[in-house]
Design a protein around this motif. Structure first.
Motif, short mmCIF file in Angstrom:
data_model
loop_
_atom_site.label_atom_id
_atom_site.label_comp_id
_atom_site.label_asym_id
_atom_site.label_seq_id
_atom_site.Cartn_x
_atom_site.Cartn_y
_atom_site.Cartn_z
N TRP A 90 4.33 -2.90 1.46
CA TRP A 90 3.53 -2.81 0.24
C TRP A 90 4.34 -3.35 -0.94
CZ3 TRP A 90 0.52 2.34 -0.99
CH2 TRP A 90 -0.44 2.09 -1.97
N ILE A 146 -14.01 2.83 -7.82
CA ILE A 146 -13.34 3.47 -6.69
C ILE A 146 -14.23 4.54 -6.08
CG2 ILE A 146 -11.37 4.91 -6.05
CD1 ILE A 146 -9.79 3.44 -8.28
N ARG A 151 -11.53 3.45 -2.04
CA ARG A 151 -10.29 2.84 -2.51
C ARG A 151 -10.00 1.52 -1.83
NH1 ARG A 151 -9.10 8.33 -2.56
NH2 ARG A 151 -8.47 9.10 -4.61
N LEU A 155 -9.86 -1.98 -3.88
CA LEU A 155 -8.62 -2.75 -3.95
C LEU A 155 -8.88 -4.20 -3.54
CD1 LEU A 155 -5.56 -2.84 -4.37
CD2 LEU A 155 -5.30 -2.15 -1.97
N VAL A 159 -8.41 -7.38 -6.13
CA VAL A 159 -7.40 -8.42 -5.87
C VAL A 159 -8.04 -9.80 -5.85
CG1 VAL A 159 -5.87 -9.33 -4.09
CG2 VAL A 159 -5.77 -6.91 -4.68
N THR A 192 -6.31 -1.91 -9.25
CA THR A 192 -5.23 -1.93 -8.26
C THR A 192 -4.20 -0.84 -8.54
OG1 THR A 192 -4.01 -3.61 -9.53
CG2 THR A 192 -5.51 -4.39 -7.83
N GLN A 193 -3.91 -0.60 -9.81
CA GLN A 193 -2.90 0.40 -10.14
C GLN A 193 -3.42 1.82 -9.93
OE1 GLN A 193 -1.57 -0.62 -14.07
NE2 GLN A 193 -0.61 -2.51 -13.39
N VAL A 195 -5.74 2.66 -7.80
CA VAL A 195 -5.89 2.85 -6.36
C VAL A 195 -4.56 3.19 -5.72
CG1 VAL A 195 -6.28 1.61 -4.19
CG2 VAL A 195 -7.96 1.47 -6.00
N GLY A 196 -3.51 2.45 -6.08
CA GLY A 196 -2.27 2.56 -5.33
C GLY A 196 -1.19 3.41 -5.97
N GLY A 255 -2.97 -11.11 -1.54
CA GLY A 255 -3.91 -10.00 -1.43
C GLY A 255 -4.37 -9.76 -0.01
N MET A 259 -3.85 -6.30 2.29
CA MET A 259 -4.85 -5.56 3.06
C MET A 259 -4.46 -5.43 4.53
SD MET A 259 -6.67 -4.84 0.55
CE MET A 259 -7.75 -3.79 1.51
N LEU A 268 -4.96 4.97 2.08
CA LEU A 268 -5.80 4.95 0.89
C LEU A 268 -7.08 5.74 1.06
CD1 LEU A 268 -5.43 1.24 -0.32
CD2 LEU A 268 -4.33 3.29 -1.23
#
Length: 290
Positions: A90, A146, A151, A155, A159, A192-193, A195-196, A255, A259, A268
């Motif tokens: 990641w 989301i 999620r 994502l 991306v 993205t932020q 989610v992760g 991206g 995934m 996730l």
């Protein structure tokens, strides 16, 4: 327990500052000139320093690490990050994505604006639009997406939307369209932020959170240092619009790699409580405790 909310509020504050900064600077530059703008910047730094000085820190027992140096702590975080296979890949894929994103939003942007014959005001507008998109995302649009699609899908959508927006900067010749694309990039970054980042922070053991976060920041700064070199290399072989197309393609490819990171989708799909302590449960060998 409040970590997800805290991260969202912090990101929103950063986005608000990124949106107000260019506007405030532009007003002072136009009304009072460069010297006044620099004095204002010094004053704001002074206020930030005073605010930071007043921030308290939680007192935690540190008997096991009191005699360790900075290098040992950083090395411990890097080892843990490498041994946690999910976080390792990641992080590496995220560094590739950053190397594609940063030249598009930094080094190449003034050249693109100049090439379109636009004034410098549009540079500030693009920067503010990206912060506005980020702020809109953390304020509610990103959590809504989301919640609606999950999620993993959120994502993937974010991306690829960011990749399309990067490529679009090299194609669009309409100034408001350029600003809109930067707003899309900001919104995609918010997704993205959210989610992760929250899940990753919750997944780290409490006693390794600072070490692994420091290691992550070190790798991110390394990617940020290499990004201008990539942008300069692209300028050596391609025009600015073509460079944006290549960066967009690179971001999209990165991206897809993201995934495909082993275990990412399963991770996730967990809720916040399920993500808490995930690394310790699934990669106990990554952490050394005396």
């Amino acid at each position: 327990a409040d970590l997800p909310t805290a991260l969202r509020l912090r990101r929103g504050a950063q986005a608000l500052g990124g949106m107000l900064g260019p506007g405030l600077c532009g007003v002072v530059l136009a009304g009072a000139g460069l010297r006044a703008a620099m004095v204002m910047s010094l004053f704001l730094f002074g206020l930030a320093t005073l605010a930071a000085w007043r921030v308290g820190s939680a007192q935690r027992p540190a008997e096991t690490t009191a005699r360790r140096g900075w290098f040992d702590e950083m090395a411990d975080g890097l080892r843990a990050k490498w041994r946690v296979r999910l976080d390792r890949w990641w992080t590496l894929v995220g560094a590739l994505m950053m190397m594609c994103l940063l030249p598009a939003t930094g080094l190449l942007l003034p050249l693109r604006i100049q090439g379109l014959g636009l004034s410098a005001a549009w540079f500030g507008a693009c920067s503010a639009a990206m912060s506005l998109g980020l702020l809109a995302g953390v304020a509610g649009l990103a959590p809504a997406l989301i919640e609606r699609v999950g999620r993993v899908r959120a994502l993937a959508v974010a991306v690829q939307a960011c990749a399309v927006a990067i490529a679009g900067i090299g194609l669009v010749r309409w100034a408001p369209g350029l600003v809109a694309l930067f707003a899309v990039i900001g919104l995609a970054l918010a997704v993205t932020q959210l989610v992760g980042q929250t899940h990753r922070m919750l997944a780290m053991p409490d006693d390794y959170r600072s070490r692994m976060s420091s290691a992550h920041l070190a790798i991110a700064h390394l990617a940020a240092a290499l990004a201008p070199a990539l942008g300069g290399a692209l300028l050596g072989v391609a025009t600015v619009p073509t460079g944006y197309l290549l960066l967009g393609a690179g971001f999209a490819a990165s991206g897809l790699l993201l995934m495909a990171v082993p275990g990412l989708a399963l991770f996730l799909r967990q809720d916040h409580e399920g993500a808490r302590g995930w690394y310790d449960r699934h990669y106990p060998q990554a952490f050394t405790r005396s």
